[in-house]
Design an enzyme around this catalytic site. Structure first.
Site, mmCIF file in Angstrom:
data_model
loop_
_atom_site.group_PDB
_atom_site.id
_atom_site.type_symbol
_atom_site.label_atom_id
_atom_site.label_comp_id
_atom_site.label_asym_id
_atom_site.label_seq_id
_atom_site.Cartn_x
_atom_site.Cartn_y
_atom_site.Cartn_z
ATOM 1 N N LYS A 175 0.836 -1.205 0.000
ATOM 2 C CA LYS A 175 0.000 0.000 0.000
ATOM 3 C C LYS A 175 0.871 1.255 0.000
ATOM 4 O O LYS A 175 1.957 1.269 0.578
ATOM 5 C CB LYS A 175 -0.921 -0.019 1.221
ATOM 6 C CG LYS A 175 -1.875 -1.219 1.220
ATOM 7 C CD LYS A 175 -2.608 -1.373 2.528
ATOM 8 C CE LYS A 175 -1.671 -1.811 3.645
ATOM 9 N NZ LYS A 175 -2.376 -2.130 4.897
ATOM 10 N N THR A 207 -8.249 8.225 9.784
ATOM 11 C CA THR A 207 -7.758 7.092 8.995
ATOM 12 C C THR A 207 -7.468 5.858 9.844
ATOM 13 O O THR A 207 -6.823 4.921 9.377
ATOM 14 C CB THR A 207 -6.475 7.488 8.236
ATOM 15 O OG1 THR A 207 -5.490 7.932 9.187
ATOM 16 C CG2 THR A 207 -6.741 8.600 7.230
ATOM 17 N N GLY A 209 -7.652 2.385 11.227
ATOM 18 C CA GLY A 209 -8.240 1.131 10.761
ATOM 19 C C GLY A 209 -8.259 0.957 9.261
ATOM 20 O O GLY A 209 -8.860 0.000 8.759
ATOM 21 N N THR A 210 -7.578 1.842 8.519
ATOM 22 C CA THR A 210 -7.606 1.729 7.059
ATOM 23 C C THR A 210 -6.997 0.405 6.587
ATOM 24 O O THR A 210 -7.525 -0.235 5.678
ATOM 25 C CB THR A 210 -6.868 2.898 6.386
ATOM 26 O OG1 THR A 210 -5.564 3.032 6.969
ATOM 27 C CG2 THR A 210 -7.624 4.200 6.557
ATOM 28 N N GLY A 211 -5.876 0.002 7.195
ATOM 29 C CA GLY A 211 -5.217 -1.236 6.776
ATOM 30 C C GLY A 211 -6.073 -2.454 7.037
ATOM 31 O O GLY A 211 -6.211 -3.335 6.171
ATOM 32 N N CYS A 212 -6.667 -2.514 8.227
ATOM 33 C CA CYS A 212 -7.548 -3.637 8.569
ATOM 34 C C CYS A 212 -8.738 -3.694 7.625
ATOM 35 O O CYS A 212 -9.106 -4.761 7.115
ATOM 36 C CB CYS A 212 -8.063 -3.480 10.007
ATOM 37 S SG CYS A 212 -6.802 -3.435 11.289
#
Length: 267
Positions: A175, A207, A209-212
Site C-alpha cells: 500500500k 484514517t 483502521g484503514t489497513g484492517c
C-alpha cells in the site's frame, strides 16, 4: 441462498475502528457472514493504544477449531498475531484444515506508534505464515521490515514485492498511503506482473483502521469467489469511500466510515 463466510483472526479494538471490529463491519457491508477468533484484547481509542492484553494461544486456537468444525470459512484474514508462538499455532491450524484463501495483514505498529508485533515474531511470520498467504497487504514500513530493504520510490516497492513473493506469498500488494504524493498508488505483484491502483489522497486525520478495513474488504471479495484483481478493485473503492465520507468522531486518529461504500448514493 449461498452464504459466503469469512473468518478474521485478529485483535479486538475497543474503539471500534480497527481489528476484528473493523473486519466484521466490512464483511457485513460486503454481504459476507463474518466470524472471529480473538488473539488479544486492546484498550484503545482514537488517541492511541493504552493497553494490550494477549489471550493465551490455547484460547485463540480453540476459537479457530470451533469455527472449523461447524462454519468452515471461504476466506481467512489474519491481523494482529503478536507473538511467535501464536503465529506458529495459527499457521499450523491453517495447514491442518487445508485452508487456501489466506489474506495476511502483517500488523506490526499501531497508528500512534505502539508495537503490535513482538520483534522476534517477524522472523516467525516470514517463515511460517507468509508462505501460506494467498494475499499479503503490507504498508510501506511493514514491507521494509519484511523485505529488509529501505523503500524510497516505486522501483524499491517493486523490488520489495518480489522479495516478499519469494517468501511464498502468492500475491503481494504494498500500500502507498505512507507516501506523500497527491495520488496514492497501491502496487500489486501476482508473481508475473505488476499492477497499480491509483486513488486521490484525502487529507484527513480520520484514517484509523484503514489497513484492517482494506484487507478485510479483499477477504470478503475473495470469499465470494472474486479474482484477485477484481477483489482489490472493490477494496480500493470501499476504503476510498470510507475515508472520504469521514465520521468525524474522536479526538485523535478517528475511524473510517465502514458504511460509506454501501450508501454512496445517499452521501
Amino acid at each position: 441462498m449461498n452464504v459466503y463466510k469469512a473468518l478474521t483472526i485478529a485483535g479486538s479494538d475497543s474503539g471500534g475502528g480497527a481489528g476484528i471490529q473493523a473486519d466484521l463491519k466490512t464483511f457485513q457491508e460486503l454481504d459476507v457472514f463474518g466470524m472471529s477468533a480473538i488473539t488479544a484484547v486492546t484498550a484503545q481509542n482514537t488517541l492511541g493504544v493504552q493497553g494490550v492484553f494477549p489471550l493465551t494461544v490455547e484460547a485463540t486456537i480453540q476459537q479457530i477449531d470451533s469455527i472449523a468444525t461447524d462454519l468452515a470459512p471461504d476466506a481467512i484474514k489474519t491481523g494482529m498475531l503478536f507473538s511467535s508462538e501464536l503465529i506458529k499455532a495459527v499457521a499450523n491450524k491453517i495447514s491442518e484444515y487445508r485452508w487456501q484463501h489466506i489474506i495476511v495483514d502483517p500488523v506490526m505498529v499501531a497508528k500512534g506508534g505502539a508495537a503490535l508485533l513482538q520483534e522476534e515474531a517477524v522472523t516467525t511470520l516470514k517463515k511460517y505464515l507468509i508462505p501460506l498467504a494467498y494475499v499479503i497487504t503490507p504498508n510501506i514500513p511493514e514491507a521494509e521490515i519484511i523485505a529488509g530493504i529501505k523503500i524510497n520510490n516505486l522501483d524499491d516497492r517493486q523490488k520489495a514485492a518480489k522479495m516478499i513473493h519469494e517468501l511464498g506469498a502468492q500475491n503481494v500488494i504494498i500500500k502507498g498511503g505512507h507516501d506523500e504524493d497527491d495520488i496514492v498508488v497501491d502496487l500489486l505483484f501476482d508473481g508475473d506482473e505488476f499492477y497499480e491502483f491509483h486513488n486521490k489522497r484525502i487529507e484527513t486525520r480520520h484514517t484509523h483502521g484503514t489497513g484492517c478495513t482494506f484487507a478485510a474488504a479483499i477477504t470478503a471479495e475473495i470469499a465470494k469467489g472474486k479474482a484477485i484483481y477484481e477483489a482489490i478493485e472493490t477494496a480500493e473503492a470501499f476504503i476510498q469511500a470510507a475515508i472520504q465520507h469521514e465520521l468525524g468522531i474522536g479526538l485523535g486518529h478517528g475511524p473510517t466510515n465502514h458504511w460509506a461504500f454501501g450508501k454512496k448514493g445517499a452521501l
